[in-house]
Scaffold this active site. Sequence first.
Site, PDB file in Angstrom:
ATOM      1  N   LYS A   1       0.879  -1.169   0.000  1.00 37.45           N
ATOM      2  CA  LYS A   1       0.000   0.000   0.000  1.00 37.45           C
ATOM      3  C   LYS A   1       0.918   1.220   0.000  1.00 37.45           C
ATOM      4  O   LYS A   1       1.873   1.290   0.768  1.00 37.45           O
ATOM      5  CB  LYS A   1      -0.859  -0.007   1.264  1.00 37.45           C
ATOM      6  CG  LYS A   1      -1.559   1.314   1.583  1.00 37.45           C
ATOM      7  CD  LYS A   1      -2.681   1.583   0.611  1.00 37.45           C
ATOM      8  CE  LYS A   1      -3.526   2.760   1.069  1.00 37.45           C
ATOM      9  NZ  LYS A   1      -4.345   2.429   2.249  1.00 37.45           N
TER      10      LYS A   1
ATOM     11  N   ALA B   1      -2.362  13.288   1.029  1.00 43.27           N
ATOM     12  CA  ALA B   1      -2.855  14.407   1.837  1.00 43.27           C
ATOM     13  C   ALA B   1      -1.962  15.633   1.689  1.00 43.27           C
ATOM     14  O   ALA B   1      -2.448  16.765   1.623  1.00 43.27           O
ATOM     15  CB  ALA B   1      -2.928  13.991   3.307  1.00 43.27           C
TER      16      ALA B   1
ATOM     17  N   HIS C   1      -6.682   9.044   8.104  1.00 39.27           N
ATOM     18  CA  HIS C   1      -7.082   7.877   8.891  1.00 39.27           C
ATOM     19  C   HIS C   1      -8.143   8.266   9.929  1.00 39.27           C
ATOM     20  O   HIS C   1      -9.018   9.066   9.681  1.00 39.27           O
ATOM     21  CB  HIS C   1      -5.874   7.197   9.524  1.00 39.27           C
ATOM     22  CG  HIS C   1      -4.833   6.748   8.541  1.00 39.27           C
ATOM     23  ND1 HIS C   1      -5.143   6.344   7.271  1.00 39.27           N
ATOM     24  CD2 HIS C   1      -3.471   6.670   8.636  1.00 39.27           C
ATOM     25  CE1 HIS C   1      -4.030   6.013   6.625  1.00 39.27           C
ATOM     26  NE2 HIS C   1      -3.013   6.212   7.432  1.00 39.27           N
TER      27      HIS C   1
END
Length: 268
Positions: A54, A108, A151
């Site tokens: 990931k 982000a 998250h």
Amino acid sequence: MLKFGISPCPNDTFIFFGIVEKKVNTRGLNFDFVIEDVETLNSLCFKKTLDISKISTHAFYYLHKDYEFLSSGGALSEHGPVVITKDLEKLKRLSTVKIALPGRLTTASALMWFYWKKFFPDKKYSVEFMPFYEIIDKVAEEKADMGVLIHEGRFIYSLKGLHLVADLGEFWKKETSLPIPLGCIISRRSLNIKEILEKIIKESIEYAYSHWEEALEFVKKYSQEVDEDVIKLHIKAYVNEFTFNMGQKGIQAIRELIKKIQESRIWS
């Protein structure tokens, strides 16, 4: 033995629970899982330490020659990172803004750059990159004027007395009409196992959904936030139709992000 990197966030541990715990058929492939925050995974892929991982889609821009992205297992959603502050009025008065970001190569960080350049083109800034779980306290203690939360943080910042400046997911959607390509699963091109991995990942997701309580207990072992309702919100937000197959819309979203990165000098 293939080194496989995933993050400890609830969507990843939910998605890969079936593979980690050997609940699904891995077609003869053996995996050694490395569970680290996404910016660490980005760095490990730059060092070619991981075979499958990931990563932030932002980081994929720099890794595409050696790795290819899979159509399943990624994080594409309408729910993006949020920008928060302790004092909205103070923020307006500042000539230089201290910004806390969850890693230079996170998506982000890129989204915040696009937002900053559009809405604060004349303000000065200083940035500090840090693990995502440190940002809430950094802003709450006013050691940073703004922070970008990913998250679980996006669901709990108000409990710390923090205020929303912007939802970067809404910003991206208004700009592009596309889902936010936050993260993707990549594998070394030289392995040539993309289709097999996609099938294994889909079966792992299906296993987690059909063994919900079992999967949830596994997720809790790694989550920064232990509240079960927050964990469920997180999974609902980031495990979706695009997780099974990102499709053409997901591919278009990745290409749009990469195009914007190519046109920018992010936090230079």
